[in-house]
Write an enzyme that holds these catalytic residues in place. Structure first.
Site, short mmCIF file in Angstrom:
data_model
loop_
_atom_site.label_atom_id
_atom_site.label_comp_id
_atom_site.label_asym_id
_atom_site.label_seq_id
_atom_site.Cartn_x
_atom_site.Cartn_y
_atom_site.Cartn_z
N HIS A 101 -4.99 -14.50 51.81
CA HIS A 101 -6.06 -14.29 52.79
C HIS A 101 -7.02 -13.27 52.17
CE1 HIS A 101 -2.51 -15.06 55.42
NE2 HIS A 101 -3.35 -15.62 56.27
N ASP A 104 -5.75 -9.81 52.49
CA ASP A 104 -4.54 -9.43 51.76
C ASP A 104 -4.92 -8.73 50.46
OD1 ASP A 104 -3.20 -11.07 53.56
OD2 ASP A 104 -3.04 -12.74 52.15
C1 XLS Z 1 1.22 -17.71 60.30
C2 XLS Z 1 0.69 -18.66 59.34
C3 XLS Z 1 -0.17 -18.04 58.26
C4 XLS Z 1 -0.98 -19.09 57.57
C5 XLS Z 1 -2.14 -18.58 56.79
O1 XLS Z 1 2.14 -17.99 61.05
O2 XLS Z 1 1.74 -19.37 58.79
O3 XLS Z 1 0.61 -17.31 57.37
O4 XLS Z 1 -0.19 -19.86 56.72
O5 XLS Z 1 -3.04 -17.92 57.58
#
Ligand code: XLS
Ligand code: NI
Ligand code: NI
Length: 437
Positions: A101, A104
């Site tokens: 993200h 991140d």
């Molecule tokens: C959360 C989601 C997230 C997505 C990406 O539950 O799995 O991690 O994969 O935003």
């Protein structure tokens, strides 16, 4: 830079007899299965957020993970160091891909301009590290759920300015994904749902979400980003109900808003079970409608009703998943992204290796078992015979649209009763599966 994992040179393939926990027993990237290498089939990816940003705090306790390379500050320097450590990990593990993200990898600044500048700075490091190691970006995404501005949602917020901010954030995240040559871009609607219907105009919110996605599709064309867009279903958590609740709900949404040609599905195992489905069910549905794009590989806990994001270790799950994935023709732009974190109790850096090795080996075995089942063709043959009445005669005429109710009534009036059914052989097939596992 000082090594973050000094005791580990790399994770070798040592085969099923090895007792070295820091080796692969089944994942052998170069080994050919059904005409492709395991590396090409499985396309493993490390999730930056869980592996490098999640300290494993929970509702009742503080973070436990030891990340000696991280000074805990929101500084750009810390973000850059962390990025280099992440690539040391990807390289030593032998993971060909990673996902992240925007938030991140780089800290949020005081304004959007400052935030974008921070992101650009770290993206330079990511690009260098990609070039140095050959590790690629499977997909990028924007975090539209952590910051308090998104408390009412992003695409579905009641606050138009927040929508505009989200749009700007997505635009920038697509740009950096393009800059890093990402194979895809994911939309997971973290807070695109509601807490209470008493304050929610559902129809309007759905329209707005579709607007955001259409603008993203337009922007993608405008800047020439060639990666695949995905939407990731999840029924709840953090909101009580999320609009993208499962693969079928996503499909209905994409069709209703004319988006079906632009997005595929990113299926997550733990989200499937939260939605009351199996992982394989969601994969099968996505495959059946031709939208199986990518996978967030993890597992929930049957005793716990939330997104525990554990590493996958269940061979039934991985085998059934690989059966469906192989049947659908395998991944093109997608892959298996470990959207999973180590247990709070597994707090040492080496645990990150153990966790990924387990997930990679579980899917490698799943792949080999699925390929063996397909090679013998027993299940395929059974399936073919089960539907044989559709291959000729009345069945073929129905499929071809050659008959109507009147003709079918006439057919049955003449015949009197349908041909007898054959057994579904559920237990026999389950036993067969066990023989392969
Ligand atoms: C959360 C989601 C997230 C997505 C990406 O539950 O799995 O991690 O994969 O935003
Ligand atoms: Ni996910
Ligand atoms: Ni998840």
């Amino acid at each position: 830079m000082k090594e973050a994992f000094p005791g580990i040179k790399g994770i070798p393939y040592e085969g099923p007899k090895s007792r070295n926990p820091l080796s692969f027993k089944h994942y052998n990237a170069a080994e050919v299965v059904e005409g492709k290498t395991m590396g090409e089939h499985l396309r493993f990816s490390v999730a930056y957020w869980h592996s490098f940003r999640n300290g494993c705090a929970d509702m009742f306790g503080m973070p436990t993970r030891l990340m000696p390379w991280d000074d805990g500050s929101p500084s750009l320097e810390n973000a850059k160091t962390r990025a280099r450590v992440a690539f040391e990990f990807f390289e030593k593990l032998g993971a060909p891909f990673y996902c992240f993200h925007d938030r991140d990898v780089a800290p949020e600044g005081k304004t959007l301009a400052e935030t974008n500048k921070n992101l650009d700075e770290v993206v330079k490091v990511l690009k260098q590290e990609q070039q140095r190691t050959g590790v690629k970006l499977l997909w990028g995404t924007a975090n539209l759920f952590s910051h308090p501005r998104y408390l009412h949602g992003a695409g579905t917020t009641c606050n138009a300015d927040v929508f505009a901010f989200a749009a700007a954030q997505v635009a920038k995240a697509i740009e950096v994904t393009k800059e890093l040559d990402g194979a895809g871009y994911v939309f997971w609607g973290g807070r695109e749902g509601y807490k209470s219907l008493l304050n929610t105009d559902m129809g309007r919110e759905l329209d707005h979400l579709a607007k955001l996605l259409h603008m993203a599709v337009d922007y993608k064309k405008q800047i020439g980003f060639r990666g695949q867009f995905y939407i990731e279903p999840k029924p709840k958590e953090p909101t009580k109900h999320q609009y993208d609740s499962d693969a079928a709900a996503c499909y209905a949404f994409l069709q209703r808003y004319d988006l079906v040609d632009h997005l595929k599905l990113n299926i997550e195992a733990n989200h499937a079970t939260l939605a009351g489905h199996t992982f394989q069910h969601e994969l099968e549905f996505a495959a059946a409608i031709g939208l199986l794009g990518s996978v967030d590989a993890n597992r929930g806990d049957l005793m716990l009703g939330w997104d525990t994001d554990q590493f996958p270790t269940d061979l039934y799950d991985t085998t059934l998943a690989m059966l469906t994935i192989l049947k659908a023709g395998g991944f093109t732009t997608g892959g298996l992204n470990f959207d999973a974190h180590v247990a709070r109790e597994s707090f040492e850096p080496v645990d990150l290796f153990h966790a990924h090795i387990g997930g990679m080996d579980a899917f490698a075995r799943g792949l080999k078992i699925a390929a063996a089942i397909r090679k013998d063709g027993v299940i395929d043959k059974f399936m073919k015979e089960r539907y044989a009445s559709w291959d000729s005669g009345i069945g073929a005429n129905i499929e071809a649209g050659k008959v109507n109710f009147k003709q079918l009534s006439q057919y049955m009036l003449e015949k009197g009763n349908p041909a007898p059914n054959s057994s579904g052989r559920v237990e026999m097939l389950e036993n067969l599966l066990n023989e392969y596992i």
